[in-house]
Design a protein around this motif. Sequence first.
Motif, mmCIF file in Angstrom:
data_model
loop_
_atom_site.group_PDB
_atom_site.id
_atom_site.type_symbol
_atom_site.label_atom_id
_atom_site.label_comp_id
_atom_site.label_asym_id
_atom_site.label_seq_id
_atom_site.Cartn_x
_atom_site.Cartn_y
_atom_site.Cartn_z
ATOM 1 N N LEU A 1 0.807 -1.215 0.000
ATOM 2 C CA LEU A 1 0.000 0.000 0.000
ATOM 3 C C LEU A 1 0.847 1.275 0.000
ATOM 4 O O LEU A 1 0.336 2.357 -0.262
ATOM 5 N N LEU A 2 2.123 1.147 0.314
ATOM 6 C CA LEU A 2 2.971 2.335 0.394
ATOM 7 C C LEU A 2 3.162 2.967 -0.985
ATOM 8 O O LEU A 2 3.314 2.264 -1.974
ATOM 9 N N PRO A 3 3.200 4.281 -1.033
ATOM 10 C CA PRO A 3 3.484 4.960 -2.306
ATOM 11 C C PRO A 3 4.847 4.527 -2.851
ATOM 12 O O PRO A 3 5.762 4.206 -2.087
ATOM 13 N N GLN B 1 7.349 6.013 -3.879
ATOM 14 C CA GLN B 1 8.518 6.780 -3.451
ATOM 15 C C GLN B 1 9.281 6.100 -2.314
ATOM 16 O O GLN B 1 10.433 6.421 -2.061
ATOM 17 N N TYR B 2 8.659 5.131 -1.645
ATOM 18 C CA TYR B 2 9.302 4.439 -0.537
ATOM 19 C C TYR B 2 9.819 3.059 -0.913
ATOM 20 O O TYR B 2 10.249 2.310 -0.049
ATOM 21 N N GLU B 3 9.818 2.710 -2.175
ATOM 22 C CA GLU B 3 10.190 1.351 -2.582
ATOM 23 C C GLU B 3 11.648 0.998 -2.282
ATOM 24 O O GLU B 3 11.977 -0.169 -2.134
ATOM 25 N N ASP B 4 12.527 1.982 -2.180
ATOM 26 C CA ASP B 4 13.938 1.706 -1.894
ATOM 27 C C ASP B 4 14.263 1.767 -0.397
ATOM 28 O O ASP B 4 15.406 1.573 -0.008
ATOM 29 N N TYR B 5 13.282 2.045 0.420
ATOM 30 C CA TYR B 5 13.509 2.123 1.863
ATOM 31 C C TYR B 5 13.683 0.712 2.433
ATOM 32 O O TYR B 5 13.161 -0.261 1.900
ATOM 33 N N VAL B 6 14.429 0.619 3.536
ATOM 34 C CA VAL B 6 14.645 -0.666 4.206
ATOM 35 C C VAL B 6 14.232 -0.540 5.674
ATOM 36 O O VAL B 6 14.157 0.563 6.221
ATOM 37 N N ASP B 7 13.979 -1.667 6.296
ATOM 38 C CA ASP B 7 13.614 -1.682 7.717
ATOM 39 C C ASP B 7 14.734 -1.100 8.564
ATOM 40 O O ASP B 7 15.909 -1.372 8.328
ATOM 41 N N TYR B 8 14.361 -0.320 9.547
ATOM 42 C CA TYR B 8 15.324 0.206 10.503
ATOM 43 C C TYR B 8 15.436 -0.818 11.632
ATOM 44 O O TYR B 8 14.532 -0.952 12.452
ATOM 45 N N GLU B 9 16.540 -1.565 11.652
ATOM 46 C CA GLU B 9 16.719 -2.701 12.563
ATOM 47 C C GLU B 9 16.601 -2.352 14.040
ATOM 48 O O GLU B 9 16.205 -3.180 14.836
ATOM 49 N N HIS B 10 16.977 -1.164 14.418
ATOM 50 C CA HIS B 10 17.053 -0.803 15.826
ATOM 51 C C HIS B 10 15.804 -0.076 16.325
ATOM 52 O O HIS B 10 15.813 0.484 17.411
ATOM 53 N N GLU C 1 18.890 6.533 3.484
ATOM 54 C CA GLU C 1 19.867 7.604 3.687
ATOM 55 C C GLU C 1 19.440 8.562 4.789
ATOM 56 O O GLU C 1 19.520 8.220 5.948
ATOM 57 N N ASP C 2 18.943 9.747 4.451
ATOM 58 C CA ASP C 2 18.647 10.768 5.455
ATOM 59 C C ASP C 2 17.195 10.822 5.910
ATOM 60 O O ASP C 2 16.847 11.661 6.742
ATOM 61 N N ASP C 3 16.353 9.996 5.374
ATOM 62 C CA ASP C 3 14.925 10.064 5.681
ATOM 63 C C ASP C 3 14.434 8.790 6.354
ATOM 64 O O ASP C 3 14.817 7.689 5.969
ATOM 65 N N MET C 4 13.565 8.972 7.337
ATOM 66 C CA MET C 4 12.914 7.839 7.976
ATOM 67 C C MET C 4 11.411 8.035 7.883
ATOM 68 O O MET C 4 10.911 9.145 8.057
ATOM 69 N N LEU C 5 10.722 6.950 7.611
ATOM 70 C CA LEU C 5 9.269 6.945 7.605
ATOM 71 C C LEU C 5 8.810 6.010 8.703
ATOM 72 O O LEU C 5 9.193 4.833 8.726
ATOM 73 N N ILE C 6 8.023 6.542 9.622
ATOM 74 C CA ILE C 6 7.446 5.732 10.694
ATOM 75 C C ILE C 6 6.036 5.381 10.255
ATOM 76 O O ILE C 6 5.216 6.269 9.996
ATOM 77 N N GLU D 1 -3.930 2.979 8.388
ATOM 78 C CA GLU D 1 -5.362 3.274 8.426
ATOM 79 C C GLU D 1 -5.736 4.251 7.305
ATOM 80 O O GLU D 1 -6.707 4.042 6.577
ATOM 81 N N ALA D 2 -4.970 5.309 7.133
ATOM 82 C CA ALA D 2 -5.247 6.288 6.082
ATOM 83 C C ALA D 2 -4.999 5.710 4.706
ATOM 84 O O ALA D 2 -5.750 5.966 3.767
ATOM 85 N N LEU D 3 -3.929 4.929 4.559
ATOM 86 C CA LEU D 3 -3.626 4.324 3.260
ATOM 87 C C LEU D 3 -4.732 3.389 2.805
ATOM 88 O O LEU D 3 -5.084 3.353 1.629
ATOM 89 N N VAL D 4 -5.277 2.632 3.736
ATOM 90 C CA VAL D 4 -6.365 1.712 3.394
ATOM 91 C C VAL D 4 -7.583 2.493 2.924
ATOM 92 O O VAL D 4 -8.236 2.129 1.958
ATOM 93 N N LEU D 5 -7.877 3.594 3.607
ATOM 94 C CA LEU D 5 -9.024 4.417 3.229
ATOM 95 C C LEU D 5 -8.832 5.053 1.852
ATOM 96 O O LEU D 5 -9.784 5.251 1.104
ATOM 97 N N LEU D 6 -7.583 5.394 1.527
ATOM 98 C CA LEU D 6 -7.295 6.042 0.244
ATOM 99 C C LEU D 6 -7.188 5.074 -0.923
ATOM 100 O O LEU D 6 -7.281 5.477 -2.069
#
Length: 109
Positions: free
Chosen positions: A16-18, A20-29, A59-64, A103-108
């Motif tokens: 469901l993620l846009p 633009q986040y396809e190259d993001y990876v899990d933040y292990e910590h 890199e410099d951005d985190m998405l929670i 929740e918002a992504l599902v609604l959209l």
Amino acid sequence: KLNNSDADIFDPLIDLLPSQYEDYVDYEHWAYVVASLGNHDKYKELSVALTKSIAIYDEDDMLIITETETTKTLVDKHKEVIMAALDKYGKTHIPRISSLSIEALVLLS
């Protein structure tokens, strides 16, 4: 909770993620950072709210990614606190964070 095989695990639909986040990876910590917030009485509510969240970064951005809009609002309100915890307990310096609720992504969608 991690040792409890019956625990309710938050497993967001990453599909469901846009894009633009396809190259993001899990933040292990992330679990450690969330737990560290719970060590401070002032941030226990935030820590509990973030228990069912995940964090991804590039890199410099985190998405929670939160389960609900209510939790997303808490993240937005406490960005500076989260960034300070990331600097203190994380392994990578993250200068920017943002949040998104499933929740918002599902609604959209």
